[in-house]
Design a protein around this motif. Structure first.
Motif, PDB file in Angstrom:
ATOM      1  N   LEU A 162       0.854  -1.184   0.000  1.00 14.06           N
ATOM      2  CA  LEU A 162       0.000   0.000   0.000  1.00 14.06           C
ATOM      3  C   LEU A 162       0.891   1.234   0.000  1.00 14.06           C
ATOM      4  O   LEU A 162       1.931   1.253   0.668  1.00 14.06           O
ATOM      5  N   MET A 163       0.502   2.261  -0.745  1.00 10.42           N
ATOM      6  CA  MET A 163       1.352   3.467  -0.768  1.00 10.42           C
ATOM      7  C   MET A 163       0.486   4.720  -0.721  1.00 10.42           C
ATOM      8  O   MET A 163      -0.543   4.804  -1.392  1.00 10.42           O
ATOM      9  N   TYR A 164       0.932   5.700   0.082  1.00  9.47           N
ATOM     10  CA  TYR A 164       0.207   6.970   0.175  1.00  9.47           C
ATOM     11  C   TYR A 164       0.885   8.016  -0.723  1.00  9.47           C
ATOM     12  O   TYR A 164       2.107   8.162  -0.672  1.00  9.47           O
ATOM     13  N   PRO A 165       0.086   8.769  -1.491  1.00  6.45           N
ATOM     14  CA  PRO A 165       0.679   9.806  -2.349  1.00  6.45           C
ATOM     15  C   PRO A 165       0.829  11.141  -1.623  1.00  6.45           C
ATOM     16  O   PRO A 165       0.100  11.426  -0.668  1.00  6.45           O
ATOM     17  N   MET A 166       1.781  11.964  -2.067  1.00  9.53           N
ATOM     18  CA  MET A 166       1.924  13.360  -1.636  1.00  9.53           C
ATOM     19  C   MET A 166       2.036  13.522  -0.116  1.00  9.53           C
ATOM     20  O   MET A 166       1.417  14.411   0.464  1.00  9.53           O
ATOM     21  N   ILE A 167       2.831  12.655   0.479  1.00  9.02           N
ATOM     22  CA  ILE A 167       3.040  12.805   1.923  1.00  9.02           C
ATOM     23  C   ILE A 167       3.981  13.998   2.140  1.00  9.02           C
ATOM     24  O   ILE A 167       5.033  14.100   1.509  1.00  9.02           O
ATOM     25  N   SER A 168       3.569  14.915   3.060  1.00  9.20           N
ATOM     26  CA  SER A 168       4.434  16.070   3.309  1.00  9.20           C
ATOM     27  C   SER A 168       5.096  15.991   4.682  1.00  9.20           C
ATOM     28  O   SER A 168       6.025  16.738   4.968  1.00  9.20           O
ATOM     29  N   GLY A 169       4.609  15.083   5.516  1.00  7.81           N
ATOM     30  CA  GLY A 169       5.214  14.963   6.847  1.00  7.81           C
ATOM     31  C   GLY A 169       4.671  13.750   7.579  1.00  7.81           C
ATOM     32  O   GLY A 169       3.721  13.098   7.115  1.00  7.81           O
ATOM     33  N   VAL A 170       5.275  13.478   8.743  1.00  5.98           N
ATOM     34  CA  VAL A 170       4.946  12.267   9.508  1.00  5.98           C
ATOM     35  C   VAL A 170       3.481  12.216   9.939  1.00  5.98           C
ATOM     36  O   VAL A 170       2.851  11.155   9.939  1.00  5.98           O
ATOM     37  N   ALA A 171       2.908  13.383  10.262  1.00  9.84           N
ATOM     38  CA  ALA A 171       1.533  13.396  10.778  1.00  9.84           C
ATOM     39  C   ALA A 171       0.566  12.746   9.792  1.00  9.84           C
ATOM     40  O   ALA A 171      -0.360  12.027  10.199  1.00  9.84           O
ATOM     41  N   GLU A 172       0.808  12.973   8.495  1.00 12.46           N
ATOM     42  CA  GLU A 172      -0.100  12.382   7.498  1.00 12.46           C
ATOM     43  C   GLU A 172       0.031  10.862   7.455  1.00 12.46           C
ATOM     44  O   GLU A 172      -0.967  10.152   7.287  1.00 12.46           O
ATOM     45  N   ILE A 173       1.248  10.359   7.625  1.00 17.50           N
ATOM     46  CA  ILE A 173       1.409   8.888   7.628  1.00 17.50           C
ATOM     47  C   ILE A 173       0.635   8.317   8.815  1.00 17.50           C
ATOM     48  O   ILE A 173      -0.100   7.339   8.688  1.00 17.50           O
ATOM     49  N   ARG A 174       0.803   8.966   9.959  1.00 19.78           N
ATOM     50  CA  ARG A 174       0.137   8.435  11.166  1.00 19.78           C
ATOM     51  C   ARG A 174      -1.382   8.471  11.009  1.00 19.78           C
ATOM     52  O   ARG A 174      -2.076   7.523  11.368  1.00 19.78           O
ATOM     53  N   ALA A 175      -1.892   9.559  10.456  1.00 16.70           N
ATOM     54  CA  ALA A 175      -3.353   9.673  10.280  1.00 16.70           C
ATOM     55  C   ALA A 175      -3.852   8.610   9.302  1.00 16.70           C
ATOM     56  O   ALA A 175      -4.894   7.977   9.530  1.00 16.70           O
ATOM     57  N   ALA A 176      -3.114   8.400   8.215  1.00 17.21           N
ATOM     58  CA  ALA A 176      -3.547   7.400   7.231  1.00 17.21           C
ATOM     59  C   ALA A 176      -3.443   6.005   7.827  1.00 17.21           C
ATOM     60  O   ALA A 176      -4.335   5.159   7.633  1.00 17.21           O
ATOM     61  N   ASN A 177      -2.359   5.757   8.582  1.00 11.42           N
ATOM     62  CA  ASN A 177      -2.202   4.444   9.219  1.00 11.42           C
ATOM     63  C   ASN A 177      -3.349   4.145  10.182  1.00 11.42           C
ATOM     64  O   ASN A 177      -3.768   2.992  10.324  1.00 11.42           O
ATOM     65  N   ALA A 178      -3.859   5.180  10.832  1.00  8.55           N
ATOM     66  CA  ALA A 178      -4.966   4.972  11.770  1.00  8.55           C
ATOM     67  C   ALA A 178      -6.189   4.445  11.012  1.00  8.55           C
ATOM     68  O   ALA A 178      -6.897   3.556  11.497  1.00  8.55           O
ATOM     69  N   VAL A 179      -6.407   4.973   9.809  1.00  9.84           N
ATOM     70  CA  VAL A 179      -7.549   4.494   9.004  1.00  9.84           C
ATOM     71  C   VAL A 179      -7.308   3.042   8.589  1.00  9.84           C
ATOM     72  O   VAL A 179      -8.225   2.201   8.624  1.00  9.84           O
ATOM     73  N   VAL A 180      -6.059   2.727   8.224  1.00  4.92           N
ATOM     74  CA  VAL A 180      -5.741   1.351   7.830  1.00  4.92           C
ATOM     75  C   VAL A 180      -5.985   0.406   9.006  1.00  4.92           C
ATOM     76  O   VAL A 180      -6.573  -0.667   8.849  1.00  4.92           O
ATOM     77  N   ARG A 181      -5.564   0.831  10.202  1.00  3.94           N
ATOM     78  CA  ARG A 181      -5.767  -0.039  11.390  1.00  3.94           C
ATOM     79  C   ARG A 181      -7.254  -0.274  11.641  1.00  3.94           C
ATOM     80  O   ARG A 181      -7.682  -1.384  11.936  1.00  3.94           O
ATOM     81  N   GLU A 182      -8.019   0.777  11.485  1.00  3.67           N
ATOM     82  CA  GLU A 182      -9.480   0.651  11.665  1.00  3.67           C
ATOM     83  C   GLU A 182     -10.066  -0.333  10.658  1.00  3.67           C
ATOM     84  O   GLU A 182     -10.864  -1.216  11.014  1.00  3.67           O
ATOM     85  N   ALA A 183      -9.636  -0.179   9.402  1.00  2.24           N
ATOM     86  CA  ALA A 183     -10.143  -1.067   8.344  1.00  2.24           C
ATOM     87  C   ALA A 183      -9.751  -2.506   8.648  1.00  2.24           C
ATOM     88  O   ALA A 183     -10.555  -3.436   8.480  1.00  2.24           O
ATOM     89  N   MET A 184      -8.520  -2.704   9.149  1.00  2.00           N
ATOM     90  CA  MET A 184      -8.064  -4.067   9.475  1.00  2.00           C
ATOM     91  C   MET A 184      -8.929  -4.664  10.585  1.00  2.00           C
ATOM     92  O   MET A 184      -9.323  -5.827  10.530  1.00  2.00           O
ATOM     93  N   GLU A 185      -9.202  -3.825  11.580  1.00  2.00           N
ATOM     94  CA  GLU A 185     -10.017  -4.279  12.697  1.00  2.00           C
ATOM     95  C   GLU A 185     -11.394  -4.740  12.192  1.00  2.00           C
ATOM     96  O   GLU A 185     -11.892  -5.811  12.580  1.00  2.00           O
ATOM     97  N   GLU A 186     -11.983  -3.945  11.313  1.00  2.00           N
ATOM     98  CA  GLU A 186     -13.301  -4.301  10.755  1.00  2.00           C
ATOM     99  C   GLU A 186     -13.238  -5.627   9.996  1.00  2.00           C
ATOM    100  O   GLU A 186     -14.090  -6.503  10.162  1.00  2.00           O
ATOM    101  N   LEU A 187     -12.190  -5.769   9.177  1.00  2.00           N
ATOM    102  CA  LEU A 187     -12.085  -6.994   8.371  1.00  2.00           C
ATOM    103  C   LEU A 187     -11.912  -8.225   9.264  1.00  2.00           C
ATOM    104  O   LEU A 187     -12.463  -9.285   8.977  1.00  2.00           O
ATOM    105  N   ARG A 188     -11.147  -8.039  10.349  1.00  2.00           N
ATOM    106  CA  ARG A 188     -10.978  -9.173  11.282  1.00  2.00           C
ATOM    107  C   ARG A 188     -12.332  -9.575  11.856  1.00  2.00           C
ATOM    108  O   ARG A 188     -12.671 -10.750  11.913  1.00  2.00           O
ATOM    109  N   ARG A 189     -13.088  -8.545  12.266  1.00  2.00           N
ATOM    110  CA  ARG A 189     -14.410  -8.829  12.843  1.00  2.00           C
ATOM    111  C   ARG A 189     -15.313  -9.525  11.822  1.00  2.00           C
ATOM    112  O   ARG A 189     -16.066 -10.426  12.150  1.00  2.00           O
ATOM    113  N   GLU A 190     -15.175  -9.091  10.567  1.00  2.00           N
ATOM    114  CA  GLU A 190     -16.035  -9.677   9.510  1.00  2.00           C
ATOM    115  C   GLU A 190     -15.478 -10.985   8.968  1.00  2.00           C
ATOM    116  O   GLU A 190     -16.027 -11.570   8.046  1.00  2.00           O
TER     117      GLU A 190
END
Ligand code: PEP
Ligand code: MG
Length: 587
Positions: free
Chosen positions: A390-418
């Motif tokens: 998976l790759m994120y485009p136009m990252i300008s700093g660490v905060a954006e990676i962390r915010a995007a990773n949080a969404v990925v973790r949430e999605a993973m959690e949902e998929l595990r539950r499902e």
């Protein structure tokens, strides 16, 4: 003799005679109609649409038979436009609302589409505009009763010259009679270019006015490698191109062998060569050209030719298809890079004064979490079927990676539950294409699994040159000392942290830069599939040692011109069979 310089869209050299394909627009006038006539006009319009559909379906059937299902999608997109509600209902509404003839109403609707597309910088999206134009013209021709000229009686050894060619034109031409295509308009991603490449016919596009400057039967040379067209060549030029043609034919035979060989230097250093893709249909070409992976899948192209966002299932299916085809090699799926020069029609993005610096790419995704999460879920689910990253485009700093990773973790959690399977250890990387990311690469490297450098944007932002503005194109210099320094910083930061670094901008696919990039330490170069065998040929004749020396020396210049002259003349001397003094490929 007259020489034209355009865009080399499909490689090869052809020598033949001009055959002009006249695709002049049908002229449309406006006249008002009565209430009673409105129903007739609508029926006439619907008949013209139905005839257009029959014609395209006919060509589509023949196409699947002649050159393979893989290219049917181009006609499918035209058939989809014929079903488009905005086009069909829009025309009917104008006929009724303004009480005008069908031709005029259709022209109005097509113009509306054109206005939406006109503001877009991205060449692929501009090409969708030409799809709508082609379909509009077909309906107009059927409305006017003029029909569509058959192109099946082209004389032998013809080189087709046209203002523009619709894919349906190209499909009807007999490959045994047509040697090449040239057009006034179009780009590297135009359908003429795509078709010429799949038919393996040389092609030059973007020649501006060539169709007005030639006559049927004129002798003509097309060099798709250099983007050059010569009309009425003199004896010396003719002989020169005959020799170029001979060399290219020899190279083409070699190409097949080269595609299967590894990209290894003479001193044993392997460079990973991958492909950039826009749609899943490109995968056969990718594999055929010997790619060891997909280094960039630009997912925003899943939006094209449609009015709504892709569903999770569509993301899943597209990524799964690519991952399975490429297995065991990796496929880097980049999340949407929307906004900037890539705004697709259905997106509710407000006009921005400076879109390249606006709400685009990861910034857009992080403000539209539901769109982002849908995509991430689709990609994660597909990761169960191959080697997806998976790759994120136009990252300008660490905060954006962390915010995007949080969404990925949430999605993973949902998929595990499902209880839906996905790769728990999927690698997550970032595009390094903003100067702030390059400068803080050491910090970013601690927060992700890989880097991929997007030079198209990195050069645009670091040199402050709009990549879509032809007036400043002369300043767009990949070997500018500032760019080389940034590239070095990025590679060193990645390697210090122990993560791999790829390049997926256009610079990565140009043989003249290959040694500098290898010398700088890039682990992977990802490019158009067609560039891969050419790149391999150069790499297989090189040594890592000399590449490192070249990169080191290239760092020492103070102007872009000096470093470019140094690198290009080194490459032209070192590979006289492959690279010209201007830095172009010989074949
Ligand atoms: C780049 O910026 O170099 C890149 C690969 O991304 P895109 O061209 O899609 O912006
Ligand atoms: Mg980019």
């Amino acid at each position: 003799m007259k020489l034209y310089q355009g865009i080399g869209a499909s490689l090869g050299v052809a020598i033949g005679k001009v055959f002009i394909v006249d695709r002049n627009r049908v002229s449309v006038s406006r006249h008002t109609i009565t209430d009673d006539e409105a129903a007739q006009e609508i029926a006439r319009f619907k008949r013209a649409v139905a005839t257009s559909k029959d014609q395209l379906e006919d060509i589509r059937k023949k196409l699947s038979f002649d050159i393979g299902e893989e290219h049917g999608y181009i006609l499918d997109s035209h058939l989809m436009i014929l079903d488009d509600k905005m086009l069909i209902n829009g025309t009917i509404e104008i006929i009724r609302g303004q009480m005008v003839n069908a031709e005029y109403a259709l022209k109005e609707v097509v113009n509306r589409f054109m206005n939406i597309f006109n503001g877009m910088g991205d060449s692929y999206l501009r090409e969708r505009k030409s799809d709508i134009e082609h379909v509009g013209e077909r309906i107009q021709r059927n409305l006017s009763g003029k029909g569509i000229d058959s192109l099946s009686n082209i004389p032998e050894e013809s080189i087709v010259v046209a203002h523009d060619l619709a894919p349906s034109d190209t499909f009807q031409m007999r490959k045994d009679r047509v040697l090449a295509f040239v057009t006034d308009i179009g780009s590297n991603t135009s359908h003429t270019a795509i078709m010429a490449r799949s038919l393996e016919l040389p092609s030059v596009v973007g020649l501006e006015d060539i169709s007005l400057g030639v006559k049927n039967g004129d002798p003509i040379i097309v060099d798709g490698n250099l983007g050059v067209v010569v009309v009425n060549p003199d004896q010396d030029t003719f002989l020169e191109y005959l020799e170029r043609q001979r060399k290219y034919k020899y190279f083409e035979k070699e190409l097949i062998k080269i595609s299967r060989l590894p990209a290894v230097t003479l001193d044993g250093h392997e460079v990973h060569l991958a492909a950039n893709i826009e749609i899943p249909e490109e995968m056969d070409t990718v594999i055929g050209h010997g790619a060891k992976g997909v280094g960039l899948f630009r997912t925003e192209f899943l939006f094209l030719n449609r009015n709504e966002l892709p569903t999770e299932e569509e993301h899943f299916m597209a990524c799964k298809r690519i991952a399975e085809k490429m297995d065991p090699y990796h496929v880097v799926v980049r999340t949407f890079d929307l906004g900037g020069d890539k705004i697709p029609v259905p997106m509710p993005i407000k006009d921005e004064v400076n879109p390249a610096l606006g709400l685009r790419a990861i910034r857009f995704s992080l403000t539209r979490m539901e769109i982002f999460k849908t995509q991430v879920r689709g990609i994660l689910r597909a990761s169960a079927y191959g080697n997806l990253k998976l790759m994120y485009p136009m990252i300008s700093g660490v905060a954006e990676i962390r915010a995007a990773n949080a969404v990925v973790r949430e999605a993973m959690e949902e998929l595990r539950r499902e209880k839906l399977p996905f790769n728990e250890n999927i690698e997550i990387g970032i595009m390094v294409e903003i100067p702030s990311a390059a400068i803080t690469a050491d910090v970013l490297a601690r927060e992700c699994d890989f880097f991929s450098v997007g030079t198209n944007d990195l050069i645009q932002y670091s040199l402050a040159i709009d990549r879509t503005n032809e007036h400043v194109a002369y300043l767009y210099e990949p070997l500018h000392p500032a760019v080389i320094r940034l590239l070095k910083m990025i590679v060193e930061a990645a390697h210090r942290q122990g993560i791999p670094v790829a390049m997926c901008g256009e610079m990565a696919g140009e043989a003249k830069y290959s040694l500098v990039l290898i010398g700088l330490g890039f682990d992977e170069l990802s490019m158009s599939p067609f560039s891969i065998p050419r790149m391999k040929k150069v790499i297989r004749q090189s040594e890592l040692k000399e590449a490192m020396e070249l990169a080191e020396n290239a760092m020492n210049f103070s102007t872009a011109e000096e470093s470019r002259d140094y690198v290009i003349s080194f490459m032209a001397n070192r590979f006289p069979e492959d690279i010209t003094r201007e830095g172009k490929l010989m074949y």
